[in-house]
Design a protein around this motif. Sequence first.
Motif, PDB file in Angstrom:
ATOM      1  N   SER A   1       0.829  -1.198   0.000  1.00  0.00           N
ATOM      2  CA  SER A   1       0.000   0.000   0.000  1.00  0.00           C
ATOM      3  C   SER A   1       0.869   1.256   0.000  1.00  0.00           C
TER       4      SER A   1
ATOM      5  N   PRO B   1      -4.443   3.260  -0.872  1.00  0.00           N
ATOM      6  CA  PRO B   1      -4.959   2.891   0.452  1.00  0.00           C
ATOM      7  C   PRO B   1      -5.207   1.393   0.555  1.00  0.00           C
ATOM      8  N   GLU B   2      -4.882   0.835   1.704  1.00  0.00           N
ATOM      9  CA  GLU B   2      -5.040  -0.607   1.890  1.00  0.00           C
ATOM     10  C   GLU B   2      -6.489  -1.043   1.726  1.00  0.00           C
ATOM     11  N   ASP B   3      -7.441  -0.182   2.113  1.00  0.00           N
ATOM     12  CA  ASP B   3      -8.856  -0.520   1.977  1.00  0.00           C
ATOM     13  C   ASP B   3      -9.257  -0.696   0.515  1.00  0.00           C
ATOM     14  N   ILE B   4      -8.571   0.027  -0.386  1.00  0.00           N
ATOM     15  CA  ILE B   4      -8.864  -0.116  -1.814  1.00  0.00           C
ATOM     16  C   ILE B   4      -8.236  -1.398  -2.342  1.00  0.00           C
TER      17      ILE B   4
ATOM     18  N   THR C   1      -7.735  -4.129  -0.723  1.00  0.00           N
ATOM     19  CA  THR C   1      -8.474  -5.281  -0.221  1.00  0.00           C
ATOM     20  C   THR C   1      -9.916  -5.322  -0.716  1.00  0.00           C
TER      21      THR C   1
ATOM     22  N   LYS D   1     -12.332  -3.325   0.277  1.00  0.00           N
ATOM     23  CA  LYS D   1     -13.287  -2.848   1.273  1.00  0.00           C
ATOM     24  C   LYS D   1     -13.912  -1.526   0.840  1.00  0.00           C
ATOM     25  N   LYS D   2     -13.156  -0.768   0.050  1.00  0.00           N
ATOM     26  CA  LYS D   2     -13.657   0.487  -0.501  1.00  0.00           C
ATOM     27  C   LYS D   2     -13.521   0.450  -2.008  1.00  0.00           C
TER      28      LYS D   2
ATOM     29  N   ASP E   1     -12.673   1.720  -5.682  1.00  0.00           N
ATOM     30  CA  ASP E   1     -11.616   2.576  -6.217  1.00  0.00           C
ATOM     31  C   ASP E   1     -12.251   3.588  -7.168  1.00  0.00           C
TER      32      ASP E   1
END
Length: 213
Positions: free
Chosen positions: A126, A132-135, A137, A139-140, A142
């Motif tokens: 990341s 961002p790590e959430d993107i 994975t 979770k969010k 992109d």
Amino acid sequence: MTTGQRIKAARKSAKMTQKELGQKLGISFQSIAQWENDLRNPKIETLQRIADALGVSVDYLLGTYHLKGILEYRTAGIRDRILEDVKREGLSGEEFCSKLGLPIDEWFKWKEASSTSYLDYLPEISQLLGVPEDILTGKKADNRPPDRIRLLSAFDKLNPSGKTEAVKRVSELTEIPRYQRSDTQDAAKGTEDTSLPAEAPISGSESPAEGKK
């Protein structure tokens, strides 16, 4: 992929010619060509020397990682996003692994979906890719515009002095009218299309009253 194709792929990733690999192994480049074209198979002891010279494992060259099964859907999505962002950054697999302190062998495993070790390096990946790590994975979503991704990626490659200068230059651009966004102007004009001149004459359709001068 065959063992010969894997040898070729690993050699190209290591940026070696057949001649250079042959010199490292003390054999002719013709032998390398025969292996890569699947005309002959190297002996197991030679395979180990090839793996050492190319920075990969014998398991990779033999393709035994394929026996580990198919990636779970979510994990495959993480892998795909990492590979896509690495490509977007213009990094080779060798450069990416080098920056993470990983052997190039890992890159091949990731590409072939034969290893999920990238899950252990998500914070580092990341940070390296500026994503961002959430993107990564999933979770969010992109929703980053491509231009913004390129801008942030370039910004992250600068040292502190470079970042200060970049902010200064971008701020200067915001003061120049032709580089400013026209959202406010567009809203005031409604849906009018200003891309073409208003009432542009169409050939052969002049008003009779105009006539010829």
